[in-house]
Design an enzyme around this catalytic site. Structure first.
Site, PDB file in Angstrom:
ATOM      1  N   CYS A 140     -19.697   0.938  -1.347  1.00 38.21           N
ATOM      2  CA  CYS A 140     -19.925   0.021  -2.471  1.00 38.21           C
ATOM      3  C   CYS A 140     -21.257   0.238  -3.180  1.00 38.21           C
ATOM      4  O   CYS A 140     -21.287   0.687  -4.325  1.00 38.21           O
ATOM      5  CB  CYS A 140     -19.822  -1.413  -1.983  1.00 38.21           C
ATOM      6  SG  CYS A 140     -18.238  -1.741  -1.199  1.00 38.21           S
ATOM      7  N   ARG A 150     -18.174   6.063   4.860  1.00 35.60           N
ATOM      8  CA  ARG A 150     -18.346   6.517   3.476  1.00 35.60           C
ATOM      9  C   ARG A 150     -19.833   6.488   3.107  1.00 35.60           C
ATOM     10  O   ARG A 150     -20.508   5.491   3.326  1.00 35.60           O
ATOM     11  CB  ARG A 150     -17.552   5.618   2.513  1.00 35.60           C
ATOM     12  CG  ARG A 150     -16.048   5.849   2.572  1.00 35.60           C
ATOM     13  CD  ARG A 150     -15.313   4.888   1.685  1.00 35.60           C
ATOM     14  NE  ARG A 150     -15.413   3.516   2.168  1.00 35.60           N
ATOM     15  CZ  ARG A 150     -14.979   2.449   1.508  1.00 35.60           C
ATOM     16  NH1 ARG A 150     -14.424   2.589   0.328  1.00 35.60           N
ATOM     17  NH2 ARG A 150     -15.108   1.238   2.024  1.00 35.60           N
ATOM     18  N   LEU A 156     -34.387  -7.100   3.066  1.00 38.34           N
ATOM     19  CA  LEU A 156     -35.746  -6.572   2.938  1.00 38.34           C
ATOM     20  C   LEU A 156     -36.063  -5.759   4.190  1.00 38.34           C
ATOM     21  O   LEU A 156     -37.210  -5.683   4.617  1.00 38.34           O
ATOM     22  CB  LEU A 156     -36.718  -7.752   2.770  1.00 38.34           C
ATOM     23  CG  LEU A 156     -37.971  -7.502   1.932  1.00 38.34           C
ATOM     24  CD1 LEU A 156     -37.622  -7.023   0.534  1.00 38.34           C
ATOM     25  CD2 LEU A 156     -38.824  -8.764   1.844  1.00 38.34           C
ATOM     26  N   ASP A 216       0.866  -1.182   0.000  1.00 38.12           N
ATOM     27  CA  ASP A 216       0.000   0.000   0.000  1.00 38.12           C
ATOM     28  C   ASP A 216       0.899   1.228   0.000  1.00 38.12           C
ATOM     29  O   ASP A 216       1.971   1.225   0.610  1.00 38.12           O
ATOM     30  CB  ASP A 216      -0.909   0.002   1.236  1.00 38.12           C
ATOM     31  CG  ASP A 216      -2.115   0.917   1.059  1.00 38.12           C
ATOM     32  OD1 ASP A 216      -3.241   0.405   0.880  1.00 38.12           O
ATOM     33  OD2 ASP A 216      -1.923   2.160   1.071  1.00 38.12           O
ATOM     34  N   LEU A 257     -17.210  -9.815  -0.393  1.00 36.31           N
ATOM     35  CA  LEU A 257     -17.259  -9.756   1.069  1.00 36.31           C
ATOM     36  C   LEU A 257     -18.095  -8.572   1.559  1.00 36.31           C
ATOM     37  O   LEU A 257     -18.189  -7.536   0.902  1.00 36.31           O
ATOM     38  CB  LEU A 257     -15.857  -9.690   1.675  1.00 36.31           C
ATOM     39  CG  LEU A 257     -14.968  -8.461   1.467  1.00 36.31           C
ATOM     40  CD1 LEU A 257     -15.339  -7.309   2.385  1.00 36.31           C
ATOM     41  CD2 LEU A 257     -13.522  -8.851   1.700  1.00 36.31           C
ATOM     42  N   THR A 315     -13.825  -3.505  -7.965  1.00 38.50           N
ATOM     43  CA  THR A 315     -15.048  -3.424  -8.783  1.00 38.50           C
ATOM     44  C   THR A 315     -14.804  -2.428  -9.913  1.00 38.50           C
ATOM     45  O   THR A 315     -14.526  -1.257  -9.657  1.00 38.50           O
ATOM     46  CB  THR A 315     -16.222  -2.960  -7.908  1.00 38.50           C
ATOM     47  OG1 THR A 315     -16.329  -3.863  -6.815  1.00 38.50           O
ATOM     48  CG2 THR A 315     -17.523  -2.938  -8.692  1.00 38.50           C
ATOM     49  N   GLU A 343     -14.785  -9.681  -5.745  1.00 35.28           N
ATOM     50  CA  GLU A 343     -14.891  -9.975  -4.318  1.00 35.28           C
ATOM     51  C   GLU A 343     -16.295  -9.628  -3.846  1.00 35.28           C
ATOM     52  O   GLU A 343     -16.839  -8.596  -4.209  1.00 35.28           O
ATOM     53  CB  GLU A 343     -13.860  -9.099  -3.583  1.00 35.28           C
ATOM     54  CG  GLU A 343     -13.852  -9.253  -2.105  1.00 35.28           C
ATOM     55  CD  GLU A 343     -13.619 -10.690  -1.695  1.00 35.28           C
ATOM     56  OE1 GLU A 343     -12.633 -11.287  -2.135  1.00 35.28           O
ATOM     57  OE2 GLU A 343     -14.461 -11.219  -0.934  1.00 35.28           O
ATOM     58  N   LYS A 394     -22.024   3.826  -4.942  1.00 36.23           N
ATOM     59  CA  LYS A 394     -21.161   4.198  -6.084  1.00 36.23           C
ATOM     60  C   LYS A 394     -21.217   3.141  -7.182  1.00 36.23           C
ATOM     61  O   LYS A 394     -21.080   3.457  -8.358  1.00 36.23           O
ATOM     62  CB  LYS A 394     -19.734   4.494  -5.640  1.00 36.23           C
ATOM     63  CG  LYS A 394     -18.950   3.340  -5.048  1.00 36.23           C
ATOM     64  CD  LYS A 394     -17.894   2.794  -5.963  1.00 36.23           C
ATOM     65  CE  LYS A 394     -17.104   1.704  -5.259  1.00 36.23           C
ATOM     66  NZ  LYS A 394     -16.496   0.730  -6.103  1.00 36.23           N
ATOM     67  N   ASN A 436     -24.534  -6.307  -6.695  1.00 33.44           N
ATOM     68  CA  ASN A 436     -24.761  -5.122  -5.860  1.00 33.44           C
ATOM     69  C   ASN A 436     -25.998  -4.340  -6.312  1.00 33.44           C
ATOM     70  O   ASN A 436     -26.714  -3.781  -5.492  1.00 33.44           O
ATOM     71  CB  ASN A 436     -23.516  -4.226  -5.839  1.00 33.44           C
ATOM     72  CG  ASN A 436     -22.504  -4.702  -4.801  1.00 33.44           C
ATOM     73  OD1 ASN A 436     -22.728  -5.706  -4.125  1.00 33.44           O
ATOM     74  ND2 ASN A 436     -21.396  -3.999  -4.680  1.00 33.44           N
TER      75      ASN A 436
HETATM   76  C1  UGA Z   1     -21.966  -4.859  -0.080  1.00 32.78           C
HETATM   77  C2  UGA Z   1     -22.428  -6.247  -0.542  1.00 32.78           C
HETATM   78  O1  UGA Z   1     -23.386  -6.765   0.383  1.00 32.78           O
HETATM   79  C3  UGA Z   1     -21.230  -7.196  -0.633  1.00 32.78           C
HETATM   80  O2  UGA Z   1     -21.652  -8.441  -1.132  1.00 32.78           O
HETATM   81  C4  UGA Z   1     -20.192  -6.575  -1.558  1.00 32.78           C
HETATM   82  O3  UGA Z   1     -19.030  -7.379  -1.659  1.00 32.78           O
HETATM   83  C5  UGA Z   1     -19.780  -5.224  -1.034  1.00 32.78           C
HETATM   84  O4  UGA Z   1     -20.952  -4.376  -0.942  1.00 32.78           O
HETATM   85  C6  UGA Z   1     -18.793  -4.638  -1.988  1.00 32.78           C
HETATM   86  O5  UGA Z   1     -19.175  -4.255  -3.098  1.00 32.78           O
HETATM   87  O6  UGA Z   1     -17.592  -4.629  -1.682  1.00 32.78           O
HETATM   88  P1  UGA Z   1     -21.325  -3.810   2.303  1.00 32.78           P
HETATM   89  O7  UGA Z   1     -21.129  -2.514   1.576  1.00 32.78           O
HETATM   90  O8  UGA Z   1     -20.319  -4.258   3.303  1.00 32.78           O
HETATM   91  O9  UGA Z   1     -21.455  -5.016   1.238  1.00 32.78           O
HETATM   92  O10 UGA Z   1     -22.702  -3.676   3.073  1.00 32.78           O
HETATM   93  P2  UGA Z   1     -24.119  -4.414   3.078  1.00 32.78           P
HETATM   94  O11 UGA Z   1     -24.179  -5.370   4.184  1.00 32.78           O
HETATM   95  O12 UGA Z   1     -24.469  -4.882   1.720  1.00 32.78           O
HETATM   96  O13 UGA Z   1     -25.068  -3.182   3.452  1.00 32.78           O
HETATM   97  C7  UGA Z   1     -25.163  -2.067   2.552  1.00 32.78           C
HETATM   98  C8  UGA Z   1     -26.125  -1.036   3.088  1.00 32.78           C
HETATM   99  O14 UGA Z   1     -27.460  -1.494   2.943  1.00 32.78           O
HETATM  100  C9  UGA Z   1     -25.954  -0.668   4.564  1.00 32.78           C
HETATM  101  O15 UGA Z   1     -26.019   0.741   4.671  1.00 32.78           O
HETATM  102  C10 UGA Z   1     -27.125  -1.347   5.244  1.00 32.78           C
HETATM  103  O16 UGA Z   1     -27.533  -0.646   6.388  1.00 32.78           O
HETATM  104  C11 UGA Z   1     -28.173  -1.281   4.143  1.00 32.78           C
HETATM  105  N1  UGA Z   1     -29.231  -2.326   4.239  1.00 32.78           N
HETATM  106  C12 UGA Z   1     -28.907  -3.634   4.116  1.00 32.78           C
HETATM  107  C13 UGA Z   1     -30.552  -1.948   4.421  1.00 32.78           C
HETATM  108  O17 UGA Z   1     -30.880  -0.747   4.532  1.00 32.78           O
HETATM  109  N2  UGA Z   1     -31.533  -2.917   4.482  1.00 32.78           N
HETATM  110  C14 UGA Z   1     -31.233  -4.221   4.364  1.00 32.78           C
HETATM  111  O18 UGA Z   1     -32.165  -5.045   4.423  1.00 32.78           O
HETATM  112  C15 UGA Z   1     -29.894  -4.597   4.191  1.00 32.78           C
END
Ligand code: UGA
Length: 439
Positions: free
Chosen positions: A265, A335, A255, A35, A155, A126, A153, A268, A213
């Protein structure tokens, strides 16, 4: 541990890269993480994650100590690797919906200078569809026996270690059977444990990530659109989502109605996807994503409006406790955080905002230094006229309405994540409001 440890490099040591590097060492490989940020590298060399991610620290420590994992700021230190994982960020360009690919470009250019014959570059960042093919040509030009594959990825922050060690699928995009086999070797252990290994073309691999996504964002925005309808009709979106989700074809996951999605993620990625589709003349195919983005943003405004409503039309001069700054619980990532966005808007409207987050205060303070931050839940709610729960940390979900009621100036709460029991809070004398639920 794998029978044939490979030498790996991981370029970029953010949420994705630092986790990937530690997990690849756990799978038995010799890993160097690179890094450009010297402070980050200094922390990682001590086995300290530069951000909050449950389960990461013990893994980093274990493998820094074993010598299987090291970090450096010098890209040439990656030269010996058999496989180079590109894990740098592709954030949104300032003022534009498209992705900023400058870090990916810089890393691949740097690698082209040092690649040894037969090495494989595996992109995990991505990127817009079409990027990998162009990068592969550059790699082939620099070193004809080297190759570039795309290995997106999936995760989730907060579950990054578990998602990396036992992913629900591994996708490898490459036209070359040898390159695919090299990556299968890297992931020998999870594949042996039953993780599906999907071999696809470069473009499909790039698209799998943005399609996944986009689908997740759409599912969240769908239920939040239903929340808008519930608000206007007296229906309850939590009961609605529960009833709808019992259909196996729909399911309950993603949901959850509330303040909507944020983070580095989903927002954007759906914007960059629209931008790329527009360049390809396919704008209409994904124009619905613009609608999903709007529904999502409207939830933030609705929360600000609700705060005004419960405070008699004006938030100015009122003390408002904002619980949560991270974009979701179990992460310190702020973010595009919906919680922080709402806190900022209330502050701009003249409210006396105090923010508390169990892990994200540091990152939030660096991003928005103008807000006041409390060191504990109790000090945040002390004397508050309104409490807003905006990130569903377990500490907030477990709050006792009577105990909190003894600390505030006014028993008024907005549950922005639909995680509290309206009955319990109302029984304790609170005016309880939530998104998508009647009152
Ligand atoms: C997301 C995807 O879930 C991952 O599979 C992906 O790898 C990652 O982006 C990425 O592109 O790197 P992440 O950003 O860690 O993961 O977060 P999520 O768990 O997906 O939650 C995203 C947002 O949706 C959060 O702000 C969460 O509060 C919101 N959310 C989630 C809701 O408002 N309602 C839900 O039912 C679920």
């Amino acid at each position: 541990m794998t029978a044939t440890p490979l030498r790996l490099s991981v370029l970029g040591a953010g949420y994705l890269g630092a986790t990937h590097a530690a997990c690849m060492a756990e799978l038995g490989h010799e890993v160097v993480g690179i890094d450009t940020d010297a402070d980050k590298v200094a922390l990682l060399e001590q086995g300290e994650p530069p951000f909050f991610e449950p389960e990461l620290q013990p893994l980093l420590r274990k493998h820094v100590e074993s010598g299987r994992l090291r970090f450096s700021t010098a890209l040439p230190d990656a030269a010996d690797a058999d496989v180079h994982f590109v894990c740098v960020g592709t954030p949104q360009l300032p003022g534009r919906p498209a992705a900023d690919l400058s870090q990916v470009e810089a890393v691949v250019s740097g690698l082209c200078e040092v690649l040894r014959p037969g090495a494989v570059v595996a992109g995990k960042s991505t990127v817009p569809v079409g990027t990998a093919t162009a990068l592969r040509e550059r790699v082939k030009e620099a070193c004809p026996s080297a190759d570039l594959a795309w290995n997106p990825e999936f995760l989730r922050e907060g579950y990054a270690v578990a998602d990396t060690l036992s992913p629900d699928r591994i996708v490898v995009g490459s036209p070359s059977p040898e390159t695919v086999e090299r990556l299968r070797e890297v992931y020998r252990e999870p594949v042996a444990n039953g993780t599906p290994f999907l071999k696809v073309g470069l473009e499909t691999a790039e698209l799998v990530k943005v399609a996944a996504n986009s689908f997740l964002a759409t599912k969240i925005s769908f239920i939040n659109a239903m929340a808008e309808v519930c608000e206007a009709t007296g229906a309850d979106v939590v009961e609605l989502a529960d009833a709808v989700g019992h259909d196996d074809r729909i399911g309950h996951r993603f949901l959850k109605a509330g303040l909507g999605f944020g983070g580095g993620c989903l927002p954007k990625d759906i914007r960059a996807f629209q931008a790329r589709a527009g360049e390809l003349g396919l704008g209409r195919a994904v124009s619905f994503l613009g609608e999903m983005d709007d529904i999502n943003t409207r939830r933030r405004q609705r929360t600000v409006d609700l705060a005004h409503e419960v405070l008699g039309g004006r938030v100015a001069g009122h003390r408002v406790a904002v619980l949560g700054a991270a974009f979701k619980p179990n992460s310190d990532d702020v973010r595009d955080s919906p919680a922080l966005d709402v806190a900022c808007q209330l502050h701009l409207h003249g409210a006396d905002v105090v923010v508390y987050d169990p892990e994200a205060t540091g990152p939030a303070q660096r991003r928005v230094p103008d807000l006041a931050y409390a060191p504990s839940l109790a000090s945040a709610v002390e004397g508050a006229d309104l409490v807003l729960l905006l990130t569903e940390w377990s500490e907030f979900v477990a709050m006792d309405p009577s105990a909190i009621g003894g600390m505030v100036a006014g028993r008024v709460i907005i549950d922005g994540r639909n995680v509290l029991s309206p009955e319990a809070w109302r029984a304790a004398g609170w005016e309880f409001r939530a998104l998508g639920r009647g009152h």
